[in-house]
Write a protein that holds these residues in place. Structure first.
Motif, mmCIF file in Angstrom:
data_model
loop_
_atom_site.group_PDB
_atom_site.id
_atom_site.type_symbol
_atom_site.label_atom_id
_atom_site.label_comp_id
_atom_site.label_asym_id
_atom_site.label_seq_id
_atom_site.Cartn_x
_atom_site.Cartn_y
_atom_site.Cartn_z
ATOM 1 N N VAL A 18 -3.288 7.485 -0.883
ATOM 2 C CA VAL A 18 -3.687 7.877 -2.237
ATOM 3 C C VAL A 18 -3.808 6.638 -3.118
ATOM 4 O O VAL A 18 -2.948 5.754 -3.090
ATOM 5 N N PHE A 19 -4.921 6.581 -3.871
ATOM 6 C CA PHE A 19 -5.118 5.469 -4.808
ATOM 7 C C PHE A 19 -5.486 6.020 -6.173
ATOM 8 O O PHE A 19 -6.113 7.091 -6.276
ATOM 9 N N ASP A 20 -5.165 5.276 -7.200
ATOM 10 C CA ASP A 20 -5.521 5.678 -8.559
ATOM 11 C C ASP A 20 -7.008 5.458 -8.827
ATOM 12 O O ASP A 20 -7.597 6.131 -9.658
ATOM 13 N N ALA A 21 -7.615 4.499 -8.084
ATOM 14 C CA ALA A 21 -9.039 4.204 -8.309
ATOM 15 C C ALA A 21 -9.647 3.616 -7.036
ATOM 16 O O ALA A 21 -8.917 3.191 -6.129
ATOM 17 N N VAL A 22 -10.973 3.641 -6.971
ATOM 18 C CA VAL A 22 -11.689 3.134 -5.793
ATOM 19 C C VAL A 22 -12.844 2.240 -6.248
ATOM 20 O O VAL A 22 -13.553 2.574 -7.196
ATOM 21 N N THR A 43 -3.059 1.437 -8.724
ATOM 22 C CA THR A 43 -3.453 1.049 -7.359
ATOM 23 C C THR A 43 -4.955 1.296 -7.192
ATOM 24 O O THR A 43 -5.479 2.311 -7.622
ATOM 25 N N VAL A 44 -5.621 0.306 -6.586
ATOM 26 C CA VAL A 44 -7.080 0.383 -6.407
ATOM 27 C C VAL A 44 -7.442 0.123 -4.949
ATOM 28 O O VAL A 44 -6.992 -0.885 -4.376
ATOM 29 N N ALA A 45 -8.240 0.996 -4.366
ATOM 30 C CA ALA A 45 -8.764 0.765 -3.008
ATOM 31 C C ALA A 45 -10.099 0.042 -3.144
ATOM 32 O O ALA A 45 -10.978 0.489 -3.891
ATOM 33 N N VAL A 46 -10.236 -1.092 -2.474
ATOM 34 C CA VAL A 46 -11.491 -1.849 -2.477
ATOM 35 C C VAL A 46 -12.093 -1.708 -1.081
ATOM 36 O O VAL A 46 -11.435 -2.048 -0.085
ATOM 37 N N GLU A 92 -3.179 -3.306 -8.709
ATOM 38 C CA GLU A 92 -2.719 -3.572 -7.331
ATOM 39 C C GLU A 92 -3.832 -3.200 -6.346
ATOM 40 O O GLU A 92 -3.948 -2.041 -5.964
ATOM 41 N N PRO A 93 -4.658 -4.168 -5.960
ATOM 42 C CA PRO A 93 -5.762 -3.865 -5.034
ATOM 43 C C PRO A 93 -5.296 -3.875 -3.584
ATOM 44 O O PRO A 93 -4.430 -4.665 -3.198
ATOM 45 N N THR A 94 -5.878 -2.954 -2.810
ATOM 46 C CA THR A 94 -5.775 -3.019 -1.342
ATOM 47 C C THR A 94 -7.203 -2.936 -0.828
ATOM 48 O O THR A 94 -7.902 -1.963 -1.116
ATOM 49 N N CYS A 95 -7.630 -3.987 -0.127
ATOM 50 C CA CYS A 95 -9.012 -4.028 0.372
ATOM 51 C C CYS A 95 -9.027 -3.652 1.846
ATOM 52 O O CYS A 95 -8.197 -4.127 2.622
ATOM 53 N N PHE A 96 -9.953 -2.766 2.199
ATOM 54 C CA PHE A 96 -10.115 -2.375 3.600
ATOM 55 C C PHE A 96 -11.443 -2.937 4.096
ATOM 56 O O PHE A 96 -12.494 -2.668 3.526
ATOM 57 N N MET A 153 0.872 -1.169 0.000
ATOM 58 C CA MET A 153 0.000 0.000 0.000
ATOM 59 C C MET A 153 0.916 1.227 0.000
ATOM 60 O O MET A 153 1.762 1.354 0.847
ATOM 61 N N ARG A 154 0.674 2.109 -0.977
ATOM 62 C CA ARG A 154 1.609 3.239 -1.116
ATOM 63 C C ARG A 154 0.981 4.478 -0.493
ATOM 64 O O ARG A 154 -0.134 4.838 -0.818
ATOM 65 N N THR A 155 1.672 5.082 0.490
ATOM 66 C CA THR A 155 1.110 6.361 0.949
ATOM 67 C C THR A 155 1.588 7.382 -0.089
ATOM 68 O O THR A 155 2.774 7.608 -0.229
ATOM 69 N N GLY A 156 0.591 7.948 -0.754
ATOM 70 C CA GLY A 156 0.938 8.741 -1.933
ATOM 71 C C GLY A 156 1.321 10.166 -1.574
ATOM 72 O O GLY A 156 1.052 10.649 -0.511
ATOM 73 N N SER A 157 1.963 10.823 -2.484
ATOM 74 C CA SER A 157 2.215 12.252 -2.336
ATOM 75 C C SER A 157 2.378 12.829 -3.743
ATOM 76 O O SER A 157 2.588 12.089 -4.706
#
Ligand SMILES: Cc1cc2nc3c(=O)[nH]c(=O)nc-3n(C[C@H](O)[C@H](O)[C@H](O)COP(=O)(O)OP(=O)(O)OC[C@H]3O[C@@H](n4cnc5c(N)ncnc54)[C@H](O)[C@@H]3O)c2cc1C
Ligand SMILES: NC(=O)C1=CN([C@@H]2O[C@H](COP(=O)(O)OP(=O)(O)OC[C@H]3O[C@@H](n4cnc5c(N)ncnc54)[C@H](OP(=O)(O)O)[C@@H]3O)[C@@H](O)[C@H]2O)C=CC1
Ligand SMILES: NCCS(=O)O
Length: 553
Positions: free
Chosen positions: A159-163, A24-27, A47-51, A1-5
């Protein structure tokens, strides 16, 4: 998971000299929609990260003894009303030994098998609440989102590129108290079906259940075995179907087919409606049980309950019209009758949709505060198509295959492989669909939709809709099943992107698995009738009417 800036992003984009594609996608949520979304992201190299706010996968299907905030809650005795061949992930059939309809614990077991098989859990951050989703300042250029998460008291922004929003739509109870004058005076217990877990504490009590949906019917039937009396109040009635349909086949394997859908959408409305009412009244005459829908030709979702008619026949459930008002210990119904001595009132009055984590909820509810999504998935007014809502449709079909296909389409939109039309065209499409919803469901703002039509629309856009004429030429045995048989999930992984090599065999063996689950005692001479032909007999009348209609038109 990338903390974006901004610096990270500038570095990335300067390297490639252009705005980077979605990576990167937040699910949000690890129910069946979230799991399907994780897998579809991986299948497409994202690259999904699911919360997931709770401590496990399965969402609604993970039973807990008490309802948890922000997560759907079910009662212990919930059984699926979609059968296993119609509610599986399209590339992961249920294990053979599973029953056709199953207890929620069996479905949860299957969900865990799916997550393990595709190694999805490692992409999930459990006990992590998504508290805010907002556009990044540079969203008009990057399409990126800021996702604020809370875990163990710590708040972090990522920060994510998509959600992909997979937070479910059976979470926030609809308790229409202002529709029920006097409810505040009522001295008995009042609660919503979301908080119902089992019949134990209702022994010998008088219970009024409000709402003739699946929850209301299930709860009324279950309570009727131990309560002294159950009253089931309905505002507009409902068709009631049994899981055990024609010849004992699962209702959804008989009713949800391409051919049935063709008939429904091709025959003149009057004939289609006549056939529908005839089909729905075949099991029992609904008006003789007080259940007849006010709008009998509406295709709103029926109730699937095998026991309700017999409980009414035995007098343990008494069907009543809508409640006009409450008194301290009684309810007065619209027909003027009253019921004294009520101990409980259970509102089985459904759910409302909410996305409290959306900083700007109007992104999803962009018109008249109603959910307004193109293909029920993407907000039409977003400058960049990098947010999708998965699972927000209701149809006769099952949620799992629907979510799977939605996620496949959404991910390809993120990647620019499925192009969105101009905003005006998307709004026109939404308006056209609302017109159809009004015709078929009596409401234009409903999330109900025609399963096969909807699935084929997404499938066509991805390039995975079965080509029936070609199939009849190249693989007639499969074509017969695909067209006249159940529109099972495997059909959408027969070809094209995301093709599953096992799909054809799964379709050709779906009836074997179905009958194996119930034909557990064989008698010599059992007809091993191939269900397709007995189903064609069921279609004889519609086919005849269609032929007559075609002859005179
Ligand atoms: C009683 C009942 C029976 C049903 N039976 C069937 C059936 O037989 N067949 C069928 O097809 N469908 C059925 N459904 C529909 C059901 O909703 C779907 O089957 C399916 O469970 C929906 O899955 P989902 O992942 O979209 O949502 P959910 O299962 O609700 O999962 C959403 C997840 O998101 C998480 N979440 C929510 N908000 C946040 C946040 N802010 N941060 C982090 N995590 C969050 C939740 O904790 C949850 O785990 C039934 C529904 C009910 C209420
Ligand atoms: N697999 C299973 O066995 C189960 C599946 N489910 C599914 O979960 C979802 C939610 O089901 P459920 O909880 O029953 O909710 P539903 O939305 O399906 O049903 C709500 C019921 O409440 C009634 N209602 C709503 N508002 C009012 C009001 N103001 N006054 C009077 N009546 C009102 C509706 O009546 P009206 O029709 O007049 O609007 C409807 O009968 C559905 O998709 C259902 O299929 C639920 C339980 C079990
Ligand atoms: N028709 C299957 C969906 S549901 O919510 O029961």
């Amino acid at each position: 998971m990338r903390t974006g800036s901004w610096q990270d992003w500038k570095k990335r984009s300067s390297k490639q000299g252009k705005v980077t594609m979605v990576k990167t996608v937040a699910v949000i949520g690890a129910g069946v929609s979230g799991l399907a979304s994780i897998k579809c992201c991986l299948d497409e190299g994202l690259e999904p990260t699911c919360f997931e706010r709770s401590d496990g996968i399965g969402g609604l299907w993970r039973f807990t003894e008490s309802a948890e905030e922000g997560r759907a809650s079910i009662y212990h005795s919930v059984f699926t009303n979609s059968c296993k061949e119609m509610m599986c992930f399209p590339d992961f059939p249920f294990p053979e030994e599973f029953p056709n309809y199953m207890h929620n614990s069996k479905l949860q077991e299957y969900i865990q098998l799916y997550a393990k098989h595709f190694n999805l859990v490692k992409y999930i951050k459990f006990k992590t609440l998504v508290s805010k989703i907002r556009k990044r300042p540079d969203y008009p250029v990057t399409g990126q989102w800021e996702v604020v998460i809370e875990k163990d008291g710590k708040v972090e922004s990522v920060v994510f590129d998509a959600v992909m929003i997979c937070s479910g739509h059976h979470v926030y109870p609809n308790i229409p108290k202002n529709s029920f004058p006097g409810i505040e005076k009522f001295k008995g217990r009042v609660f919503h079906s979301r908080d119902y877990k089992g019949p134990e504490k209702f022994k010998g009590k008088k219970v009024l259940v409000i709402g003739l949906g699946n929850s209301g019917c299930d709860i009324a039937v279950e309570l009727s075995a131990t309560a002294s009396q159950v009253y089931l109040s309905s505002r507009s009635g409902s068709w009631v179907m049994s899981r055990v349909w024609d010849n004992g086949y699962p209702w959804d394997m008989v009713v949800i087919s391409r051919f049935e859908t063709f008939l429904k959408n091709t025959l003149p409305t009057a004939i289609s409606d006549w056939l529908y009412v005839k089909q729905m009244n075949r099991w029992f005459k609904h008006e003789n049980y007080g259940l007849m829908p006010l709008n009998r030709t509406s295709r709103k979702e029926p109730v699937f309950n095998d026991d309700l008619p017999s409980r009414i026949a035995c007098g343990t459930v008494v069907v009543k019209p809508n409640v006009k008002e409450f008194r301290e210990t009684s309810a007065i119904f619209q027909d003027g009758t009253a019921q004294e001595g009520l101990d409980y009132v259970i509102f089985a009055t459904g759910y409302s949709f909410a996305y409290p984590f959306m900083e700007d909820e109007s992104i999803i509810k962009c018109r008249n505060d109603q959910v307004t999504l193109y293909k029920s998935i993407v907000p039409p007014l977003l400058e960049k198509p990098t947010l999708a809502v998965i699972g927000l449709v209701q149809s006769l079909g099952a949620a799992i295959p629907t979510a799977d296909l939605q996620a496949r389409w959404a991910v390809r939109v993120f990647k620019g492989l499925c192009k969105l039309p101009p905003q005006s065209s998307m709004m026109d499409d939404i308006d056209e669909k609302m017109g159809k919803k009004l015709k078929w469901y009596g409401q234009s703002d409903t999330i109900q939709t025609d399963y096969v039509v909807y699935m084929d629309e997404l499938a066509s856009s991805i390039g995975v809709k079965p080509n029936i004429p070609v199939l009849f030429l190249t693989d007639p045995k499969l074509a017969l099943q695909v067209y006249f048989g159940p529109c099972s999930p495997y059909q959408f992984r027969l070809s094209g992107p995301g093709k599953w090599d096992g799909a054809r065999d799964a379709i050709l063996t779906q009836w074997d698995r179905t009958l194996k689950a119930t034909r557990t005692r064989a008698v010599k001479g059992d007809q091993n009738s191939f269900p397709l032909f007995s189903m064609l007999k069921i279609l004889a009348l519609p086919l005849l009417l269609l032929a007559i209609f075609m002859m005179f038109n």
